[in-house]
Design a protein around this motif. Structure first.
Motif, PDB file in Angstrom:
ATOM      1  N   ARG A 128      26.642 -10.171   9.258  1.00  0.00           N
ATOM      2  CA  ARG A 128      27.480 -10.106   9.976  1.00  0.00           C
ATOM      3  C   ARG A 128      28.631 -11.398   8.270  1.00  0.00           C
ATOM      4  N   LEU A 129      28.384 -12.218   8.330  1.00  0.00           N
ATOM      5  CA  LEU A 129      29.093 -12.225   6.480  1.00  0.00           C
ATOM      6  C   LEU A 129      29.853 -10.850   5.639  1.00  0.00           C
ATOM      7  N   THR A 130      28.185  -9.316   5.557  1.00  0.00           N
ATOM      8  CA  THR A 130      29.510  -8.572   5.256  1.00  0.00           C
ATOM      9  C   THR A 130      30.946  -7.856   5.570  1.00  0.00           C
ATOM     10  N   GLU A 131      30.866  -8.019   7.256  1.00  0.00           N
ATOM     11  CA  GLU A 131      32.217  -8.181   7.870  1.00  0.00           C
ATOM     12  C   GLU A 131      32.823  -9.576   7.660  1.00  0.00           C
ATOM     13  N   LEU A 132      32.812 -10.104   7.012  1.00  0.00           N
ATOM     14  CA  LEU A 132      33.960 -11.613   7.415  1.00  0.00           C
ATOM     15  C   LEU A 132      34.766 -10.625   5.905  1.00  0.00           C
ATOM     16  N   ASP A 133      34.303  -9.497   4.982  1.00  0.00           N
ATOM     17  CA  ASP A 133      34.783  -8.577   4.094  1.00  0.00           C
ATOM     18  C   ASP A 133      35.987  -9.402   2.604  1.00  0.00           C
ATOM     19  N   VAL A 134      35.087 -10.859   2.652  1.00  0.00           N
ATOM     20  CA  VAL A 134      36.063 -11.380   1.488  1.00  0.00           C
ATOM     21  C   VAL A 134      34.310 -11.979   0.459  1.00  0.00           C
ATOM     22  N   GLU A 135      35.306 -12.584  -1.103  1.00  0.00           N
ATOM     23  CA  GLU A 135      34.106 -12.303  -1.619  1.00  0.00           C
ATOM     24  C   GLU A 135      33.390 -14.012  -1.563  1.00  0.00           C
ATOM     25  N   PHE A 136      32.079 -14.985  -1.518  1.00  0.00           N
ATOM     26  CA  PHE A 136      31.075 -15.654  -1.797  1.00  0.00           C
ATOM     27  C   PHE A 136      30.447 -15.806  -2.367  1.00  0.00           C
ATOM     28  N   ASP A 137      30.492 -17.471  -3.338  1.00  0.00           N
ATOM     29  CA  ASP A 137      29.274 -17.530  -4.204  1.00  0.00           C
ATOM     30  C   ASP A 137      28.274 -18.335  -4.029  1.00  0.00           C
TER      31      ASP A 137
END
Length: 260
Positions: A128-137
């Motif tokens: 589900r995080l991958t589906e956001l398609d945003v970079e995150f740290d």
């Protein structure tokens, strides 16, 4: 009833699977639960039904009555709960008290124990995080919250496991009752130096409580909120494993409302 290609095969003496969700007044929550049930039904030749503990219909007794009337003699109940908190300890047994004619086997809740987070739930959160398609740290794992310390510990353990899997800082946050809130966890990570924090929704379906937590997290600086687990393939696989294990217990051993 959840319509699947295996519907006819589920009649006349076969096993059925009942997904028992918490329930919400949010119609999208019920839609998400039905989508999960459909995905499970596509992968298993059995009848799959949905019932709710609160806020929505049908309830478990009603569904069990219908299954008994249509010739089913074995039912496995898989609770769509992520911790063994109040709903698992009180609402769930109450919902299955004095079942009409058909006595089900009830599996453990789907959430991980404090000691051993389930790899499939970690994978579903990551999907589900991958589906956001945003970079995150950095990540906040947002769960419902509970006054039960073991329930909160299991969410904290899941956050640690997801963080280790991603190689990123990861904290638990809660929508109610427990601390920190999801928004507070976002702020804590940002104060520690994270610049792009996302929130992993550790829930099965959307609801009003989680929407409020998501809105507060966005105001605190989160750059993305993942969708609930919903019909993630990893979750479908976990449900099917619980169902098949329960069927193995039922074979030659009768049926029981005792949790496995």
């Amino acid at each position: 009833m959840i319509e699947t290609p295996h519907q006819q095969a589920a009649e006349s003496g076969a096993s059925a699977l009942l997904l028992l969700a918490h329930g919400s007044i949010d119609p999208q929550s019920q839609e998400s639960t039905r989508a999960l049930a459909h995905a499970v039904g596509l992968s298993q030749a059995c009848r799959v039904e949905v019932a709710y503990l609160r806020h929505a219909r049908p309830r478990a007794r009603q569904v069990l009555r219908t299954l008994a009337e249509t010739g089913h003699d074995r039912v496995v109940v898989v609770p769509l709960l992520l911790t063994s908190a109040f709903h698992a300890r009180v609402d769930l047994p109450r919902a299955l008290t004095d079942p009409p004619a058909l006595v089900p086997v009830v599996t453990p809740v789907l959430g991980s124990s404090p000691e051993v987070p389930d790899e499939r739930l970690i994978a579903a959160l990551r999907r589900r995080l991958t589906e956001l398609d945003v970079e995150f740290d950095a990540v906040v794992v947002a769960a419902a919250g509970s006054s039960d310390s073991d329930a909160c510990s299991s969410v904290t353990a899941m956050a640690s496991a997801l963080g280790a899997n991603l190689g990123l800082p990861c904290l638990a946050g809660f929508a109610s009752t427990a601390s920190p809130t999801a928004a507070e966890a976002v702020a804590q990570l940002r104060l520690a130096g994270a610049r792009r924090v996302v929130v992993a929704s550790y829930c099965f379906a959307p609801g009003l409580l989680f929407r409020r937590a998501a809105d507060a997290s966005t105001e605190a600086g989160a750059v993305g909120i993942s969708e609930p687990l919903g019909d993630a393939p990893e979750l479908v696989g976990l449900i099917l494993e619980r169902y098949r294990e329960a069927c193995d217990v039922q074979t030659g051993a009768g049926v029981s409302t005792e949790v496995l």
